[in-house]
Design an enzyme around this catalytic site. Sequence first.
Site, mmCIF file in Angstrom:
data_model
loop_
_atom_site.group_PDB
_atom_site.id
_atom_site.type_symbol
_atom_site.label_atom_id
_atom_site.label_comp_id
_atom_site.label_asym_id
_atom_site.label_seq_id
_atom_site.Cartn_x
_atom_site.Cartn_y
_atom_site.Cartn_z
ATOM 1 N N GLY A 224 -44.788 32.763 40.672
ATOM 2 C CA GLY A 224 -43.764 32.452 41.668
ATOM 3 C C GLY A 224 -42.837 33.642 41.830
ATOM 4 C CB SER A 225 -39.648 33.989 43.560
ATOM 5 O OG SER A 225 -38.888 32.995 42.915
ATOM 6 C CB THR A 226 -38.613 38.342 40.652
ATOM 7 O OG1 THR A 226 -39.848 39.038 40.844
ATOM 8 C CG2 THR A 226 -37.810 39.035 39.567
ATOM 9 C CB THR A 228 -38.454 30.767 40.250
ATOM 10 O OG1 THR A 228 -37.991 30.581 41.579
ATOM 11 C CG2 THR A 228 -38.646 29.414 39.607
ATOM 12 N N GLY A 229 -38.768 33.099 38.061
ATOM 13 C CA GLY A 229 -39.346 33.548 36.786
ATOM 14 C C GLY A 229 -38.272 33.776 35.731
ATOM 15 C CD GLU A 246 -49.572 37.537 36.568
ATOM 16 O OE1 GLU A 246 -49.057 38.467 37.211
ATOM 17 O OE2 GLU A 246 -50.448 37.727 35.702
ATOM 18 C CB CYS A 280 -47.844 38.278 44.814
ATOM 19 S SG CYS A 280 -49.573 38.174 44.343
HETATM 20 P P1 NAD Z 1 -40.973 29.893 43.711
HETATM 21 O O1 NAD Z 1 -40.521 30.746 42.566
HETATM 22 O O2 NAD Z 1 -39.972 29.380 44.657
HETATM 23 O O3 NAD Z 1 -41.770 28.616 43.178
HETATM 24 C C1 NAD Z 1 -42.889 28.727 42.336
HETATM 25 C C2 NAD Z 1 -43.041 27.430 41.566
HETATM 26 O O4 NAD Z 1 -41.937 27.281 40.681
HETATM 27 C C3 NAD Z 1 -43.080 26.172 42.421
HETATM 28 O O5 NAD Z 1 -44.052 25.295 41.874
HETATM 29 C C4 NAD Z 1 -41.677 25.610 42.251
HETATM 30 O O6 NAD Z 1 -41.604 24.217 42.440
HETATM 31 C C5 NAD Z 1 -41.375 25.975 40.820
HETATM 32 N N1 NAD Z 1 -39.965 26.063 40.462
HETATM 33 C C6 NAD Z 1 -38.899 26.266 41.283
HETATM 34 N N2 NAD Z 1 -37.759 26.337 40.569
HETATM 35 C C7 NAD Z 1 -38.110 26.180 39.268
HETATM 36 C C8 NAD Z 1 -37.387 26.190 38.041
HETATM 37 N N3 NAD Z 1 -36.072 26.380 38.000
HETATM 38 N N4 NAD Z 1 -38.069 26.027 36.891
HETATM 39 C C9 NAD Z 1 -39.412 25.892 36.904
HETATM 40 N N5 NAD Z 1 -40.151 25.859 38.033
HETATM 41 C C10 NAD Z 1 -39.513 26.011 39.195
HETATM 42 O O7 NAD Z 1 -42.080 30.776 44.456
HETATM 43 P P2 NAD Z 1 -42.850 30.449 45.816
HETATM 44 O O8 NAD Z 1 -41.866 30.611 46.939
HETATM 45 O O9 NAD Z 1 -43.625 29.198 45.662
HETATM 46 O O10 NAD Z 1 -43.903 31.651 45.857
HETATM 47 C C11 NAD Z 1 -43.637 32.896 46.436
HETATM 48 C C12 NAD Z 1 -43.293 33.915 45.343
HETATM 49 O O11 NAD Z 1 -44.334 33.948 44.385
HETATM 50 C C13 NAD Z 1 -43.199 35.335 45.890
HETATM 51 O O12 NAD Z 1 -42.123 35.997 45.281
HETATM 52 C C14 NAD Z 1 -44.507 35.964 45.453
HETATM 53 O O13 NAD Z 1 -44.482 37.374 45.344
HETATM 54 C C15 NAD Z 1 -44.735 35.294 44.138
HETATM 55 N N6 NAD Z 1 -46.149 35.333 43.790
HETATM 56 C C16 NAD Z 1 -46.543 36.108 42.725
HETATM 57 C C17 NAD Z 1 -47.878 36.199 42.406
HETATM 58 C C18 NAD Z 1 -48.356 37.018 41.246
HETATM 59 O O14 NAD Z 1 -49.472 36.796 40.795
HETATM 60 N N7 NAD Z 1 -47.561 37.941 40.720
HETATM 61 C C19 NAD Z 1 -48.822 35.493 43.148
HETATM 62 C C20 NAD Z 1 -48.385 34.716 44.206
HETATM 63 C C21 NAD Z 1 -47.043 34.633 44.515
#
Ligand code: NAD
Length: 480
Positions: A224-226, A228-229, A246, A280
Amino acid sequence: MSAPTDVKYVNIINGQATGADTNAPVYNPATGQPFAEVPVATRDDLDRAVAAARDAFPAWSATPIAERQAIVSAIGDRLEEHAEEFLALLTAEQGKPRPMAEWEVYGSVAWFREIAKQELPEDLLEETSERKVISRHTPLGVVGAIVPWNFPILLAVWKIAPALVSGNTIIVKPSPFTPLCDLKLTELVQDLLPPGVFSALAGDDDLGKWMTSHPGIDKIAFTGSTETGKHVMASAAGTLKRVTLELGGNDPAIVLPDVDPKKVAPQIFWAAFQNNAQFCNAAKRIYIHDDVYDAVRDELVEFARTVVVGDGSQPDTQLGPIQNRPQLEKVTEYFDDCRANGYTFALGGTIDTSSDGWFVPVTLVDNPPEDSRLVAEEPFGPILPLLKWSDEADVIRRANDTVWGLGATVWGADLEAVERIGRQLEAGTVWLNEVHEYSPHQVFGGHKQSGIGAENSLHGLAEYTNHQTVCLNRSEGSVA
Ligand code: NAD
């Protein structure tokens, strides 16, 4: 073919189809209309899924790896048998057109089959009449997989396959925007597995927070996003869970002066716009050498004009909509910012808000400043900055001048120069004269704030395990 609207979607807990008191709608981004609903898991649902996963762990981890591998491969077969249903469902919930949906669904099949061939053999470090020392890997326990909305199946499979092969049990939480394929996949393969080994829960972002802090979950595999990570890592610290993160990226593409603009333009275009730039690893900053800047820009514009944006369920569509409304609003901000600052649009620039679907035109921005939001941030949508360079050391510095380090590409005829530049880029994957070539056996992960740890390859598999050293003292008379 479009996805049927009368299908029931359920959470899977301990092998059982499970509903909830509250349901949430799932939207088709091409129409802006809801077409399905999913249960919203409660904290109690999570507790029950974790308890079932913990109960299932001893027998599953003791199952011979060959059996686990065969089951993981059979999950891939099952997905392939139902590929047509998943292709339609993926397009309906995510928006991507058929060719990209095929890439994802058949890629997922291949991932199950190939990860099923992997294992981490024991290492015999010492063997004498006195002593035996072995280094081996043991499974961690229960894995929580948290998945984003851009590749909802594939990025779940990148976690499910290695977690199961290495002897863990797993609970998958899809993105609330794209839960359908993951719930269906989990439901479809329950008969292949003991109950509790592989569960899936649809829920909102709260469910993610409950998972990352849950004492019964041993590892979080997160994409997910940096932003949220960082929350995931902070929350996981409370129980010292293992994490693989990731995260986001801002991949540079460097175009050398010796390219043929006509040949390179389509490749750069797809490097940037595949999956409607909701990728990503999309090329997000294109550094084009001064000598060929105008020619490459013009070829990009010409090629982009031929690309069909529309409903992914239509056969001619090449790029679909933005996947969800909040993301549409975020992408719109970059359009507004470019306009407010007077940057030049080489193509596009105006979003037609009269459409019901969440569509954005392919947009190329002509040489905006290096510190503009469009260059410095991750728009995650089809608006792309084209930038000029003339000095090699300077373009490498600019390419690396970011908190991210996920991927990078270099394009040129002089292969020595291409490789020389590529090796100086701070990114987990550097593609030279190609892009987006992935493999289950190729390590994938981000440098800097693009992530921690890795997926795929034996390095990725190892992240689902503990290291264990077993030392046996055989010397006679030492204990009896
Ligand atoms: P996001 O971070 O908004 O959400 C990702 C997941 O995290 C979702 O399932 C969401 O419900 C969950 N989430 C949200 N808040 C949370 C929390 N506080 N604790 C735990 N889980 C939580 O990301 P997105 O908008 O779904 O995806 C887009 C982002 O993902 C972009 O930044 C993209 O670059 C990144 N991405 C990275 C990779 C990689 O492999 N590095 C691959 C695909 C996407």
